[in-house]
Write an enzyme that holds these catalytic residues in place. Structure first.
Site, short mmCIF file in Angstrom:
data_model
loop_
_atom_site.label_atom_id
_atom_site.label_comp_id
_atom_site.label_asym_id
_atom_site.label_seq_id
_atom_site.Cartn_x
_atom_site.Cartn_y
_atom_site.Cartn_z
N GLU A 237 30.75 -83.85 -6.56
CA GLU A 237 30.74 -83.64 -4.77
C GLU A 237 31.20 -81.88 -4.12
O GLU A 237 30.71 -81.66 -3.39
CB GLU A 237 31.20 -84.31 -3.73
CG GLU A 237 30.78 -85.79 -4.22
CD GLU A 237 31.62 -86.47 -5.34
OE1 GLU A 237 30.42 -87.78 -5.09
OE2 GLU A 237 32.40 -86.55 -5.76
N HIS B 238 32.31 -97.80 -0.40
CA HIS B 238 30.66 -97.42 -0.04
C HIS B 238 29.98 -97.70 1.88
O HIS B 238 29.35 -98.14 1.34
CB HIS B 238 30.07 -97.99 -1.11
CG HIS B 238 30.10 -97.53 -2.65
ND1 HIS B 238 31.78 -98.89 -3.25
CD2 HIS B 238 29.67 -97.60 -2.65
CE1 HIS B 238 31.45 -98.56 -4.50
NE2 HIS B 238 30.44 -97.88 -4.30
#
Length: 337
Positions: free
Chosen positions: A60, A129
């Site tokens: 990321e 998540h």
């Protein structure tokens, strides 16, 4: 008008943007050939080629670092972070580079990048998540933070974000990806909503950043929400019978404070709702601003309805969410005070 869910509307926004501007590029983890874990980028690589829609390594920080460089070079990158929970390794690139670039260069450079990322719970994804980290980004000067609640706004806001010359964090509530959420249920009938789709123009249009929308006019109490919680608040107002004015923020930063202040001065009462944890959540800033600007018009203390101050509780996901019953209790409380 076409009938679309939020996934389709987001896909349409990127398709329109890429068709209008060859400088728009889309990349991230699994967004190319596979079309994204939620299929938001499906078909874009086939239509525009691997140079404009491509997969990135699972890094990321690398994805956002590359996006900043692309923006400085003159491109308009639209990157996908597969889940909002994964955005933290890229935080330094967002805060120290993208957000400060215009100021540090005295306007000489900008970072016209858009970071799309699914947020919130509702898919039984557990702690890694399902987080709602929006408040962290609203604290960073130079970042615009957006969270739509419906397909029409999702497409219009995303197109506006892609065209913006500064970085935008675009949170997508995954609980309402597949259709407007039926806020009347405290428990899901199925993991995915199967309710009515939204009407969305297939062509280009934008929804302005920084402008809230009154979805339900009312006279007795102002309810402020964004993302999935908008649907919960609409259901709570309907079920409780309270004459509530429900406002969808759409953009968290810049914030449409004028619309909020005007509403609270009219109603004299306010309830703020969000899915994230309560302590230092975005609702705390909203409460502070309303207190500053509407103190002499308030008839009762401002109420907050939020998630718990705990790590995300996988086994108790649907107890953690503010539901219509909890919101209705807050509405009645502010009317009794």
């Amino acid at each position: 008008m076409a009938r679309m869910n939020m996934i389709q509307a987001i896909n349409s926004a990127m398709d329109v943007a890429m068709g209008r501007d060859p400088k728009v590029v889309v990349f991230g983890e699994d967004v190319g050939y596979f079309g994204g874990v939620f299929r938001c980028t499906a078909g874009l690589q086939k239509k525009y080629g691997k140079q404009r829609c491509f997969d990135a390594p699972i890094s990321e920080g690398g994805i956002l670092g590359a996006a900043v460089g692309m923006g400085v070079y003159g491109l308009r990158p639209v990157v996908e972070i597969q889940f909002a929970d994964y955005i933290y390794p890229a935080f330094d690139q967002l805060v120290s580079e993208a957000a400060r670039l215009r100021y540090r260069s005295a306007g000489g450079f900008t970072a016209p990048l858009t970071v799309r990322t699914p947020c919130g719970g509702g898919i039984f994804g557990g702690q890694t998540h399902s987080q709602s980290p929006e408040a962290i980004f609203t604290h960073v000067c130079g970042l615009t933070t957006v969270m739509p609640s419906n397909p029409y706004d999702a497409k219009g806001l995303l197109l506006a974000a892609i065209e913006d010359d500064d970085p935008v964090i675009f949170f997508e509530p995954k609980r309402i990806y597949n259709g407007p959420f039926d806020g009347h249920h405290d428990r899901p009938l199925t993991p995915w909503s199967k309710h009515e789709l939204g009407e969305v123009p297939e062509e280009y249009y934008t929804v302005p950043l920084g402008k809230a929308k009154i979805l339900r006019p009312g006279e007795k109490v102002t309810v402020i929400a964004y993302g999935t919680m908008v649907h919960v608040c609409l259901a709570a107002a309907e079920e409780s019978g309270v004459d509530a004015e429900v406002i969808d923020l759409r953009s968290l930063l810049p914030l449409d404070l004028d619309t909020l202040v005007e509403s609270v001065k009219k109603t004299g009462r306010c309830v703020v709702v969000h899915e994230a944890t309560k302590t230092c959540g975005y609702g705390a800033e909203l409460v502070s601003l309303i207190q500053e600007h509407c103190f002499y018009h308030l008839e009762a203390p401002i109420e907050r309805v939020t998630g718990w101050d705990t790590p995300y509780p996988h086994a108790y996901e649907w107890d953690y969410f503010p539901g219509p019953k909890r919101v209705a209790q807050a509405l009645k409380k502010v009317l009794e005070d």
